[in-house]
Design a protein around this motif. Structure first.
Motif: not given
Length: 948
Positions: A627-653
């Motif tokens: 359960l802890d591991g998959y909570r971390n997995f959610c966090n991983k997905l969350w942060n990967a998404s942050r990275y994508v958004l930081m690099n894509a939002e407001g940019q030409d995709c």
RNA sequence: AGGACCAUAGCUCAGUUGGUUAGAGCGCCACGUUGACAUCGUGGAGGUCGGCGGUUCAAAUCCGCCUGGUCCUACCA
């Protein structure tokens, strides 16, 4: 987006939105797909088993809905006769000091309805917390008006067909609850008991072959002696052949009872003589039927001894020609008191031959905990033989399929040995039996009193009273699949969603519910209730123990979602206990296991944990670590998404169709996405949620995050990269993430929706205000986008990077320290790949220089690793520990030698080479070649270092 | 007594039709805060696949027996 994933802030909000927007109702388009929720007790609360089961059903439902099916997940609750009645009875006793009898039937059932209205929403609220996408607009209750109509209809029709009958039969009687219960509600527990051997004097001066004037019978239940109506011997038994037809005088009672011959008596056991008590023992009841013995009941409803016994014939008619008097001394005693007294009296009379201690099993009521008594009462029964036949056939011919298949055997075994089903219960809470009696006891079965009069031409001055009993809860829940869809009306819903697609249930309920649903549904709709039955195991604690209040190991799914502090958890586990003496040990164990209480994990992590542990048909030990591991997995997905958004939002995709250039990495991740989509879909089709969740986990974490995001950085952050290349990478980042979210949504609905709302507009898939991920399409793998060349290329790249990381670790070089590296001995492809991947290698392997060395002989002293035939070298600038490095190399050479030895042996075996498929042999040869090359390299290296 | 299922790393579990250097997560060890994430990264240690026998060129995988565990059904007069 916040830096860390905080589930509590998103979950409630999204559920409400989905529900308000009507996304849970069937779309009305596409091939129907339907699941009926196994109705939980209306006054119950959600336990781990529900949470597990609901996760599976919701995952299936969301998945099929995304696939475009017209999807219904039917929700509802069960009135749960005994359980609910007991609960309210206890509550009324505690709060008002009254019993249900003090209140009377009507006032008491009013209380239950009150309680239902008050607490009935608890479990449905918890179901919402789990994210269950059930259609609330169609919510049903097994005692709502429509269901009542269906139940009556079924009862009346079965009665009219002669499939329901009433009779005086021996049933399992609960002396505490004062009701019949089914075999399935009886729990057999091993006990140590006494086995008393009694002498029964022979009547009329007869003696045995051995010259004795008595017979010896043995029993574990001396109190039933009062109801004996014969002694049986085996018809083949020479010892007693002359006694058959003679009599014994029943001790203490004085009744004259016959000696009969019946195969039930086992010559090998004890004396070979058996006392027969047809009214108090199921086997004796059968003997009674064969030998036409009277049924003599000596117990009251409370299982205390009657003042005067009751005698009946096998049809249940009272017998008047039998002496039913009983010794006054026992009247009113409980079974257990009477037992002691009777043993003492027998001993005093010199009739107790001996006593032994034996292990036996005793039947206990699973609700009351009282010892269950075989008891003669008037009950209603369903004759199951003719209902069972088509129900067996439906599974045999594949109309219904069990997953996993081995449960079919369990089903067949039970169905082939089915006894008539006792459906009446002496309770107040439930569907009252639609039968009326006149003053003479004649019974009239009809949908209501008026119909009963009409049907049988009874005038209004004939007074009728309705049967007091209610139906077994499983009788009504047996109609669940079609009753909820409006039957007996011919509704649109029934035509569309029945038979249902799959039933998701625990194996413990196959007999209670699944088998009966199959029988009743086939009989009334001519259809199977469901095409598949997915059977899951029990959720146990981490040690494999059943979770129970008395063990103090219960986990509440809501606590895993929201978290709970230690004191509250201890209080929850030790409060209101049946056995308060256990509280201390439970508190201690709880403090030890959860010193900090339980952290919040969120619904998505809990769901993912269940799915990852959902292997076919076996119990799951719930693992907090996962359960802890998959909570971390959610966090991983969350942060990967942050990275994508930081690099894509407001940019030409590149979503406007402008020119893009896809890198090898872009093509590789798209390719891997197709394969993952195919893998997840297939696993879902096979109900392998563990495989589906694992494929997703590995793709997201080990490929998309670990490699692809890293490979995107050199492109996005390099000023020299072309705009087309940057657009291509941004577009790929966003589109793959968007597809990942769709793929993960059935398993983790909340986090995926939350992120999708931000990502989908960039991917061009958001349809505007109010759009939801849950109604978007399930990702379909596109074979054409599987790119083998890109995959090989990225594998090469990963190989080089891993080789350099390995060398760093071996030589203890700090991960951040820029290095120089050389590649050599490769072919033209390797050289091309080097040039194509130079920026990636520099960034991911932290290289300040990377050169191709044409002549391997010019190589400096270097740590070396192989990637295919190519050598990756990091020159060692002197600072190495010579001895340590030599030792390491020796160890590595040894390891290679062992592997090589094994393969050489294999290849040296003529029959292997002759008989194994050519491909297998070739594979071994290739392996040998690789290993030998590696070994040569290691030896070279060792010699160089040794020479220093 | 009959039947079902299970036994793989310290723990929880994957391992499709026999061919892998037997895998994952957690835990453990070492190193590391580089511009998504320390709920993280990199590398590593750790397994005679419960035991014995058989089939096969080849067994964690197929067959038999045994041991241990879980559960179901039946019996216990």
């Amino acid at each position: 987006m916040d830096k860390t994933y905080q589930p509590e802030q998103i979950e409630n909000r999204w559920y409400q939105r989905w529900e308000e927007d009507g996304h849970f109702a069937p779309s009305g388009e596409g091939e129907p797909y339907s699941i009926m929720i196994p109705p939980p007790n209306v006054t119950g609360s959600l336990h781990m088993g529900h949470a597990f089961q609901d996760t599976i059903m919701d995952t299936l439902t969301r998945w099929r809905r995304m696939q475009g099916r017209n999807t219904l997940w039917q929700v509802g609750t069960d009135h749960a006769g005994i359980a609910t009645q007991m609960l309210v009875e206890r509550k009324v006793a505690a709060e008002e000091g009254k019993s249900r009898h003090d209140l009377g039937r009507e006032a008491f059932t009013d209380k239950i309805w009150e309680w239902k209205h008050e607490s009935g929403g608890h479990i449905t609220r918890q179901l919402r917390r789990m994210g269950a996408s059930v259609d609330w607009s169609r919510e049903r209750f097994t005692m709502d008006d429509g269901f009542y109509k269906a139940v009556q209809e079924v009862f009346v029709q079965l009665f009219d067909k002669g499939l329901i009958y009433r009779g005086k039969r021996l049933v399992n009687w609960d002396p505490t609850l004062h009701t019949a219960i089914s075999d399935l509600e009886v729990e057999n527990r091993d006990q140590q008991g006494q086995f008393w051997h009694f002498r029964y004097p022979l009547a009329d001066g007869v003696t045995t072959e051995a010259g004795l004037d008595y017979l010896v019978v043995a029993t574990t239940r001396p109190e039933t002696l009062l109801g004996d109506s014969a002694v049986a011997v085996n018809p083949e038994d020479p010892r007693y052949a002359s006694l058959v037809g003679k009599f014994v005088d029943l001790p203490l009672v004085g009744r004259r009872i016959p000696i009969v011959a019946d195969e039930h008596a086992d010559m090998e056991k004890g004396s070979g003589c058996v006392k027969i008590t047809p009214a108090h023992d199921f086997n004796d009841y059968e003997v009674g039927k064969r030998c036409e013995l009277p049924l003599i009941n000596v117990f009251s409803r409370d299982a205390t001894i009657l003042e005067r016994a009751e005698a009946f014939d096998l049809q249940g008619r009272p017998l008047s020609d039998i002496d039913t008097s009983l010794p006054a001394a026992y009247a009113g005693l409980s079974r257990f008191e009477a037992r002691e007294r009777i043993v003492a009296d027998m001993e005093a009379a010199g009739l107790l031959e001996r006593t032994e201690t034996v292990n036996n099993t005793l039947p206990f009521g699973d609700r009351s905990g009282d010892v269950i008594e075989p008891y003669l009462t008037d009950q209603w029964f369903v004759a199951v033989e003719n209902l069972a036949k088509p129900a067996i056939a439906a599974v045999e011919n594949g109309d219904i399929e069990f997953v996993p298949k081995n449960y079919e055997n369990m089903y067949f075994a039970w169905m082939r040995d089915l006894q008539d089903w006792c459906i009446s219960r002496q309770l107040w809470w439930g569907h009252r039996i639609p039968a009326w009696y006149d003053a003479d006891g004649n019974v009239y079965v009809a949908r209501n009193e008026a119909e009963a009069r009409d049907k049988h031409g009874l005038s209004d001055d004939v007074s009728l009273t309705q049967d007091e009993d209610v139906l077994d809860t499983w009788f009504s829940s047996g109609l669940w699949t079609f009753g909820t869809l409006g039957w007996p009306e011919k509704t649109e819903a029934l035509a569309t969603f029945h038979p249902t697609s799959v039933l998701v249930t625990g194996f413990d309920i196959i007999f209670f519910w699944v088998a009966r649903m199959i029988m009743l549904t086939l009989a009334f709709t001519g259809e199977v209730p469901f095409k598949q039955v997915y059977v899951h195991g029990l959720v146990r604690d981490s040690q494999g123990n059943k979770m129970s209040k008395s063990k103090g190991n219960v986990l509440d799914p809501i606590d895993l979602i929201d978290g709970i502090d230690l004191e509250s958890l201890v209080e929850k586990r030790t409060g209101n206990m049946m056995q308060p003496q256990k509280a201390k040990a439970i508190a201690k164990a709880t403090r030890q296991e959860f010193p900090e209480g339980i952290e919040p994990h969120g619904t998505d992590a809990l769901r993912f944990t269940f799915l990852s542990q959902a292997t076919t048909g076996r119990d799951i030990k719930f693992d907090m670590g996962r359960l802890d591991g998959y909570r971390n997995f959610c966090n991983k997905l969350w942060n990967a998404s942050r990275y994508v958004l930081m690099n894509a939002e407001g940019q030409d995709c590149g979503s406007d169709g402008s020119e893009v250039e896809l890198s090898l990495a872009d093509r590789w991740i798209v390719s891997r996405l197709q394969q993952t989509e195919a893998q997840v879909t297939r696993a879902m089709e096979e109900y392998r949620f563990d495989h589906a969740s694992q494929a997703l986990y590995e793709f997201i974490w080990n490929e998309y995050c670990d490699w692809y995001l890293e490979l995107s950085k050199p492109v996005l952050w390099d000023d020299d990269a072309t705009p087309q290349a940057q657009r291509g990478t941004r577009r790929t980042l966003v589109r793959v993430l968007e597809a990942i979210l769709r793929l993960a949504h059935p398993m983790m609905p909340y986090i995926t929706e939350e992120i999708w709302q931000r990502v989908a507009p960039l991917a061009g898939t958001h349809r505007g205000e109010g759009d939801s991920l849950m109604v978007h399409a399930w990702p379909e793998a596109d074979e054409a986008r599987v790119d083998e060349a890109a995959t090989r290329n990225i594998e090469w790249l990963k190989g080089v990077i891993v080789a350099i990381r390995n060398i760093r670790a071996e030589l203890n070089i700090a991960p951040g320290k820029p290095l120089e590296a050389l590649l050599t001995k490769g072919d033209a492809t390797d050289r091309e790949r080097l040039e194509a991947n130079r920026p990636f290698l520099a960034k991911l392997a932290k290289l300040k220089r990377l050169d191709w060395l044409d002549d391997p002989a010019e190589a400096p002293l270097a740590a070396t690793q192989l990637v295919g035939d190519m050598e990756v070298m990091v020159p060692m600038a002197g600072l190495i520990d010579k001895d340590a490095e030599l030792a390491r190399l020796e160890k590595e050479i040894d390891k290679q030698d062992k592997l090589i030895g094994g393969i050489e042996k294999k290849l040296g075996n003529e029959s292997f080479v002759a008989k194994a498929p050519e491909a297998v042999v070739q594979k071994e040869r290739d392996k040998l070649e690789d290993l030998s090359a590696n070994r040569r390299l290691l030896v070279e290296q060792r010699d160089k270092i040794a020479a220093l």
